[in-house]
Design an enzyme around this catalytic site. Structure first.
Site, PDB file in Angstrom:
ATOM      1  CG  ASN A  82      -1.502   1.342   1.525  1.00  0.00           C
ATOM      2  OD1 ASN A  82      -2.450   1.781   0.865  1.00  0.00           O
ATOM      3  ND2 ASN A  82      -0.938   2.051   2.499  1.00  0.00           N
ATOM      4  N   GLY A  84       2.849   4.455  -0.669  1.00  0.00           N
ATOM      5  CA  GLY A  84       3.033   5.153  -1.937  1.00  0.00           C
ATOM      6  C   GLY A  84       3.160   6.651  -1.730  1.00  0.00           C
ATOM      7  CE1 TYR A 147       0.584   7.574  -6.778  1.00  0.00           C
ATOM      8  CE2 TYR A 147      -1.226   8.074  -8.265  1.00  0.00           C
ATOM      9  CZ  TYR A 147      -0.770   7.585  -7.059  1.00  0.00           C
ATOM     10  OH  TYR A 147      -1.668   7.113  -6.121  1.00  0.00           O
ATOM     11  N   PRO A 177      -8.018   2.585  -6.163  1.00  0.00           N
ATOM     12  CG  PRO A 177      -7.136   2.844  -4.035  1.00  0.00           C
ATOM     13  CD  PRO A 177      -6.781   2.366  -5.400  1.00  0.00           C
ATOM     14  CB  ILE A 180      -9.162   7.489  -0.703  1.00  0.00           C
ATOM     15  CG1 ILE A 180      -9.416   6.436  -1.800  1.00  0.00           C
ATOM     16  CG2 ILE A 180      -9.597   6.993   0.671  1.00  0.00           C
ATOM     17  CD1 ILE A 180     -10.833   5.981  -1.989  1.00  0.00           C
TER      18      ILE A 180
HETATM   19  P1  NDP Z   1      -0.798   8.807   2.825  1.00  0.00           P
HETATM   20  O1  NDP Z   1       0.190   9.804   2.330  1.00  0.00           O
HETATM   21  O2  NDP Z   1      -1.971   9.258   3.604  1.00  0.00           O
HETATM   22  O3  NDP Z   1      -0.026   7.679   3.709  1.00  0.00           O
HETATM   23  C1  NDP Z   1       1.096   7.090   3.150  1.00  0.00           C
HETATM   24  C2  NDP Z   1       1.601   5.975   4.033  1.00  0.00           C
HETATM   25  O4  NDP Z   1       2.671   5.315   3.325  1.00  0.00           O
HETATM   26  C3  NDP Z   1       2.186   6.448   5.351  1.00  0.00           C
HETATM   27  O5  NDP Z   1       1.992   5.439   6.322  1.00  0.00           O
HETATM   28  C4  NDP Z   1       3.677   6.586   5.016  1.00  0.00           C
HETATM   29  O6  NDP Z   1       4.540   6.477   6.148  1.00  0.00           O
HETATM   30  C5  NDP Z   1       3.865   5.385   4.112  1.00  0.00           C
HETATM   31  N1  NDP Z   1       5.017   5.508   3.229  1.00  0.00           N
HETATM   32  C6  NDP Z   1       5.264   6.438   2.268  1.00  0.00           C
HETATM   33  N2  NDP Z   1       6.454   6.199   1.700  1.00  0.00           N
HETATM   34  C7  NDP Z   1       6.970   5.117   2.305  1.00  0.00           C
HETATM   35  C8  NDP Z   1       8.181   4.403   2.193  1.00  0.00           C
HETATM   36  N3  NDP Z   1       9.119   4.761   1.290  1.00  0.00           N
HETATM   37  N4  NDP Z   1       8.387   3.336   2.992  1.00  0.00           N
HETATM   38  C9  NDP Z   1       7.460   2.951   3.902  1.00  0.00           C
HETATM   39  N5  NDP Z   1       6.290   3.587   4.073  1.00  0.00           N
HETATM   40  C10 NDP Z   1       6.063   4.655   3.285  1.00  0.00           C
HETATM   41  O7  NDP Z   1      -1.238   8.003   1.520  1.00  0.00           O
HETATM   42  P2  NDP Z   1      -2.655   7.337   1.164  1.00  0.00           P
HETATM   43  O8  NDP Z   1      -3.145   6.576   2.313  1.00  0.00           O
HETATM   44  O9  NDP Z   1      -3.510   8.360   0.543  1.00  0.00           O
HETATM   45  O10 NDP Z   1      -2.217   6.334  -0.003  1.00  0.00           O
HETATM   46  C11 NDP Z   1      -1.952   4.969   0.240  1.00  0.00           C
HETATM   47  C12 NDP Z   1      -1.815   4.267  -1.104  1.00  0.00           C
HETATM   48  O11 NDP Z   1      -3.014   4.414  -1.842  1.00  0.00           O
HETATM   49  C13 NDP Z   1      -0.686   4.806  -1.976  1.00  0.00           C
HETATM   50  O12 NDP Z   1      -0.072   3.757  -2.674  1.00  0.00           O
HETATM   51  C14 NDP Z   1      -1.424   5.717  -2.950  1.00  0.00           C
HETATM   52  O13 NDP Z   1      -0.723   5.859  -4.157  1.00  0.00           O
HETATM   53  C15 NDP Z   1      -2.715   4.942  -3.124  1.00  0.00           C
HETATM   54  N6  NDP Z   1      -3.811   5.748  -3.589  1.00  0.00           N
HETATM   55  C16 NDP Z   1      -4.297   6.787  -2.834  1.00  0.00           C
HETATM   56  C17 NDP Z   1      -5.361   7.542  -3.292  1.00  0.00           C
HETATM   57  C18 NDP Z   1      -5.961   8.660  -2.506  1.00  0.00           C
HETATM   58  O14 NDP Z   1      -6.856   9.330  -3.040  1.00  0.00           O
HETATM   59  N7  NDP Z   1      -5.588   8.896  -1.271  1.00  0.00           N
HETATM   60  C19 NDP Z   1      -5.976   7.266  -4.608  1.00  0.00           C
HETATM   61  C20 NDP Z   1      -5.395   6.145  -5.302  1.00  0.00           C
HETATM   62  C21 NDP Z   1      -4.357   5.417  -4.797  1.00  0.00           C
HETATM   63  P3  NDP Z   1       4.962   7.833   6.976  1.00  0.00           P
HETATM   64  O15 NDP Z   1       3.719   8.264   7.702  1.00  0.00           O
HETATM   65  O16 NDP Z   1       6.045   7.386   7.895  1.00  0.00           O
HETATM   66  O17 NDP Z   1       5.384   8.826   5.942  1.00  0.00           O
END
Ligand code: NDP
Length: 241
Positions: A82, A84, A147, A177, A180
């Protein structure tokens, strides 16, 4: 039987929603994150979910991290890729290191993580790999060359690995998704989000992390064993393929 699930980026946003849903459904859950200790501590305090910091873009760190999770909770049976990032930029303004970081964190990370668990899953005759892709895999927006490319490749990765794993009790699926409501999209201007909800997302709201988490529970289940190589759209009708 309590299965072991590992969610990358499980401390905030969608991953946090997934970790909570799996925890409530009775899984032993490990939530990985990169550096935000406060968010991880809050998840652990709220749920008791075990949290682990490492960078999913770093292969060796993934190896060590997965080994630690296996030592603490048992071998990973459900992997949710997840984590990203989406530092969107038009191509002509994008520095090469930004391109690499996006590909490393969104795509290469899926290899770094899955490579640690796929053989044990095959040997055990059970496994679930669930990749959080994006609507941008199919309909990338402006500024999403990196992306969109990473998420599109994640869908192909899902299909190819599903083929290789089908006879071994290991399913591999993706979730795409739409918008979100998490920190990731809150960087966008409010007018952009309002326009999305009013004119593009047919159900008339942003998605919630629970909308994605319910798909993960569905795909993770033991009796979801006939579903593999699929991508589930969770976008409120914004894009229909
Ligand atoms: P957030 O930015 O809210 O949260 C990201 C999470 O990923 C955090 O826990 C962060 O950790 C962790 N993270 C980021 N980079 C790394 C890394 N290099 N190693 C380990 N952990 C990492 O993102 P979302 O919840 O919005 O997105 C989650 C996924 O869903 C992603 O893959 C995104 O591309 C995908 N997505 C999201 C959408 C949206 O509308 N929100 C739409 C479509 C897809 P930390 O807190 O320590 O930085």
């Amino acid at each position: 039987m309590q299965r072991v699930a590992l969610v990358t980026g499980g401390s905030r946003g969608i991953g946090r929603g997934i970790a909570i849903a799996l925890d409530q459904a009775g899984y032993k859950v490990a939530a990985n994150y990169r550096s935000n200790e406060e968010a991880a501590a809050s998840l652990a305090a709220e749920t008791g979910v075990a949290t682990y910091a490492w960078d999913v873009a770093d292969y060796d760190a993934c190896q060590k991290g997965v080994e630690q999770v296996a030592a603490d909770l048992g071998p990973v049976e459900v992997l949710v890729n997840n984590a990203g990032i989406s530092p969107d930029k038009f191509m002509h303004k994008m520095a090469p290191d930004v391109w690499r970081k996006v590909i490393d964190t969104n795509l290469n990370a899926a290899f770094n993580m899955t490579h640690q668990v796929i053989k044990p899953m095959r040997d055990a005759g059970f496994g679930r790999v669930i990749n959080v892709a994006s609507l941008s895999a199919f309909a990338p927006n402006y500024g999403e060359t990196a992306y969109g490319a990473a998420k599109g490749a994640m869908v192909s990765f899902t299909k190819a690995l599903a083929k290789e794993s089908a006879t071994k009790g290991v399913t591999v699926n993706a979730i795409a998704p739409g918008y979100i409501d998490t920190d990731m999209i809150r960087v966008a201007p409010q007018e952009f989000l309002d326009d999305l909800v009013e004119n593009h997302i047919l159900v008339g709201r942003l998605g919630r992390v629970e909308d994605v988490a319910r798909c993960v529970l569905f795909l993770a289940a033991d009796d979801a064993d006939f579903i593999t190589g699929a991508t589930i759209d969770v976008n409120g009708g914004q894009v229909m393929r």
